[in-house]
Design a protein around this motif. Structure first.
Motif, PDB file in Angstrom:
ATOM      1  N   GLN A 143      -0.692   2.363  10.273  1.00  0.00           N
ATOM      2  CA  GLN A 143      -0.939   2.915   8.941  1.00  0.00           C
ATOM      3  C   GLN A 143       0.222   3.789   8.479  1.00  0.00           C
ATOM      4  OE1 GLN A 143      -3.390   1.989   7.031  1.00  0.00           O
ATOM      5  NE2 GLN A 143      -4.334   0.702   8.626  1.00  0.00           N
ATOM      6  N   THR A 144       0.907   4.419   9.418  1.00  0.00           N
ATOM      7  CA  THR A 144       2.068   5.233   9.049  1.00  0.00           C
ATOM      8  C   THR A 144       3.191   4.371   8.494  1.00  0.00           C
ATOM      9  OG1 THR A 144       1.484   6.830  10.773  1.00  0.00           O
ATOM     10  CG2 THR A 144       3.726   6.924   9.897  1.00  0.00           C
ATOM     11  N   PHE A 145       3.443   3.229   9.131  1.00  0.00           N
ATOM     12  CA  PHE A 145       4.476   2.321   8.635  1.00  0.00           C
ATOM     13  C   PHE A 145       4.136   1.799   7.236  1.00  0.00           C
ATOM     14  CE2 PHE A 145       5.831   2.195  13.045  1.00  0.00           C
ATOM     15  CZ  PHE A 145       7.198   2.078  12.934  1.00  0.00           C
ATOM     16  N   LEU A 146       2.859   1.621   6.966  1.00  0.00           N
ATOM     17  CA  LEU A 146       2.468   1.173   5.631  1.00  0.00           C
ATOM     18  C   LEU A 146       2.551   2.301   4.609  1.00  0.00           C
ATOM     19  CD1 LEU A 146      -0.634  -1.079   6.452  1.00  0.00           C
ATOM     20  CD2 LEU A 146       1.742  -1.769   6.110  1.00  0.00           C
ATOM     21  N   ALA A 147       2.223   3.509   5.035  1.00  0.00           N
ATOM     22  CA  ALA A 147       2.217   4.635   4.093  1.00  0.00           C
ATOM     23  C   ALA A 147       3.620   5.005   3.638  1.00  0.00           C
ATOM     24  CB  ALA A 147       1.531   5.838   4.738  1.00  0.00           C
ATOM     25  N   VAL A 148       4.606   4.937   4.519  1.00  0.00           N
ATOM     26  CA  VAL A 148       5.965   5.322   4.135  1.00  0.00           C
ATOM     27  C   VAL A 148       6.601   4.295   3.214  1.00  0.00           C
ATOM     28  CG1 VAL A 148       6.331   6.640   6.247  1.00  0.00           C
ATOM     29  CG2 VAL A 148       6.961   4.211   6.181  1.00  0.00           C
ATOM     30  N   GLN A 149       5.983   3.102   3.071  1.00  0.00           N
ATOM     31  CA  GLN A 149       6.514   2.067   2.188  1.00  0.00           C
ATOM     32  C   GLN A 149       5.683   1.898   0.922  1.00  0.00           C
ATOM     33  OE1 GLN A 149       7.994  -1.557   4.385  1.00  0.00           O
ATOM     34  NE2 GLN A 149       6.864  -0.624   6.089  1.00  0.00           N
ATOM     35  N   ASN A 150       4.890   2.907   0.590  1.00  0.00           N
ATOM     36  CA  ASN A 150       4.082   2.848  -0.621  1.00  0.00           C
ATOM     37  C   ASN A 150       4.986   2.773  -1.848  1.00  0.00           C
ATOM     38  OD1 ASN A 150       2.101   2.959  -2.542  1.00  0.00           O
ATOM     39  ND2 ASN A 150       1.393   5.016  -2.014  1.00  0.00           N
ATOM     40  N   SER A 173       4.426   3.373  -4.992  1.00  0.00           N
ATOM     41  CA  SER A 173       4.299   4.460  -5.962  1.00  0.00           C
ATOM     42  C   SER A 173       5.167   5.655  -5.594  1.00  0.00           C
ATOM     43  CB  SER A 173       2.835   4.890  -6.072  1.00  0.00           C
ATOM     44  OG  SER A 173       2.358   5.352  -4.813  1.00  0.00           O
ATOM     45  N   PHE A 174       5.310   5.910  -4.289  1.00  0.00           N
ATOM     46  CA  PHE A 174       6.210   6.972  -3.828  1.00  0.00           C
ATOM     47  C   PHE A 174       6.684   6.611  -2.430  1.00  0.00           C
ATOM     48  CE2 PHE A 174       7.348  11.076  -1.953  1.00  0.00           C
ATOM     49  CZ  PHE A 174       8.179  11.580  -2.941  1.00  0.00           C
ATOM     50  N   PRO A 175       7.792   5.874  -2.309  1.00  0.00           N
ATOM     51  CA  PRO A 175       8.275   5.449  -0.981  1.00  0.00           C
ATOM     52  C   PRO A 175       8.893   6.606  -0.208  1.00  0.00           C
ATOM     53  CG  PRO A 175       9.748   4.683  -2.708  1.00  0.00           C
ATOM     54  CD  PRO A 175       8.588   5.317  -3.400  1.00  0.00           C
ATOM     55  N   VAL A 176       8.180   7.061   0.806  1.00  0.00           N
ATOM     56  CA  VAL A 176       8.682   8.161   1.629  1.00  0.00           C
ATOM     57  C   VAL A 176       9.922   7.750   2.404  1.00  0.00           C
ATOM     58  CG1 VAL A 176       8.047   9.802   3.449  1.00  0.00           C
ATOM     59  CG2 VAL A 176       6.338   9.065   1.794  1.00  0.00           C
TER      60      VAL A 176
END
Length: 327
Positions: free
Chosen positions: A147-154, A156-159
């Motif tokens: 889920q972390t790998f998916l969240a950083v590639q969002n 709307s706001f790519p971390v």
């Protein structure tokens, strides 16, 4: 009776002022530099407002706000710039302060680490990031890191872009803050604040940072310009911030793309001016009685001078005794 020494009344000759020769080469250099920078901008502006067969028109500028993706991409780039500035300063400021207070040999290590992004090309950096992003979900699909790998590639706001931009901005932030810290006696300020009972966080926020206001503004300038103009990392990772949007629009609307580029320069200049005013805050004027107070203060270790019991009287100086024949 002692004779008075005669005073010479000969006129003092004024210093001869040599006329400065006009240096025309300065004006020539400034003119050439101005033409070098202004000619492309003027040519781009003429290209956006002059259409063959139609004359002058501002259609390229009037359709920018209604263009698909303009507002979203600009807001995304500004958000990425704000997050990158905050993260870069949060990493570099405590590290440089700790290096100033710690062993001097650590300064070279920190400087080398911060200068590495200048040696590594951005294309190599983004290739490594893309490889890790493809490799991670396959090997961590059954762990919480998936889920972390998916969240950083969002989208709307790519971390992941914030992390990449922070690495690219480290050399500029380090140079700006290091120059400011060299002009400040950090150990003395920290020791004085700790002796007064201040904590470490209070020392950094209320003692160190106010002395680095100009350096912080300079680091923010460079980071903002870097994020707004960066194209390689965002394009290869598949995101669409402002710079990538400009390139994508240029294929269909060439004049609008050039118009947006000119407006992006204007927006960058306005933001830089705002940051410069924030960095050059008003300084408190020194009171007029400060020199007198410093002069009257006793030296360290010496006893203070006793106060006078009564009013202080001044005795007028005696007039010089006239010499016979000189009245």
């Amino acid at each position: 009776m002692a004779a008075l020494t005669p005073v010479s009344t000969a006129p003092v000759s004024a210093p001869v002022r040599t006329a400065r020769r006009p240096r025309y080469w300065r004006g020539a250099v400034l003119t050439v530099a101005g033409l070098y920078f202004l000619t492309p901008l003027v040519s781009s502006f003429v290209f956006t407002v002059q259409v063959p067969g139609q004359g002058l028109t501002v259609a390229a500028y009037s359709g920018i706000l209604s263009a698909d993706g303009f507002t979203e991409s600009l807001f995304l780039s500004l958000s990425l710039a704000a997050a990158t500035i905050a993260l870069a300063l949060l990493l570099v400021v405590p590290a440089l302060v700790a290096v100033r207070l710690g062993p001097p040999r650590l300064r070279a290590v920190v400087e080398i680490v911060c200068m590495l992004p200048l040696v590594v090309p951005p294309i190599a950096l983004v290739t490594g990031i893309a490889t890790v992003l493809r490799w991670g979900p396959d090997h961590f699909s059954r762990t919480p890191l998936y889920q972390t790998f998916l969240a950083v590639q969002n989208e709307s706001f790519p971390v992941v872009l914030v992390l990449a931009y922070t690495v690219l901005a480290l050399p500029f932030v380090h140079r700006s803050l290091d120059a400011g810290l060299r002009a400040v006696d950090v150990p003395t300020l920290v020791e004085a604040a700790r002796n007064c009972g201040a904590g470490r966080l209070y020392v950094i926020l209320r003692v160190i940072l106010p002395n680095l206001r100009s350096s912080l503004a300079g680091a923010s300038f460079l980071t903002l310009a870097l994020v707004l103009g960066e194209y390689t990392v965002a394009s290869l990772l598949g995101f669409r911030p402002f710079a990538v949007w400009i390139v994508s629009v240029s294929g269909a609307e060439a004049r609008m793309s050039v118009a947006v580029s000119l407006l992006s320069l204007l927006i960058t200049w306005v933001l830089l001016l705002a940051l410069s005013r924030a960095g050059n805050g008003p300084s408190a004027p020194a009171p007029d009685s400060a020199p007198a107070a410093v002069a009257a203060a006793p030296a360290p270790g010496s006893a203070p001078a006793p106060a006078a019991a009564g009013p202080v009287t001044t005795t007028p100086a005696a007039a010089p005794t006239p010499v016979p024949g000189k009245e």
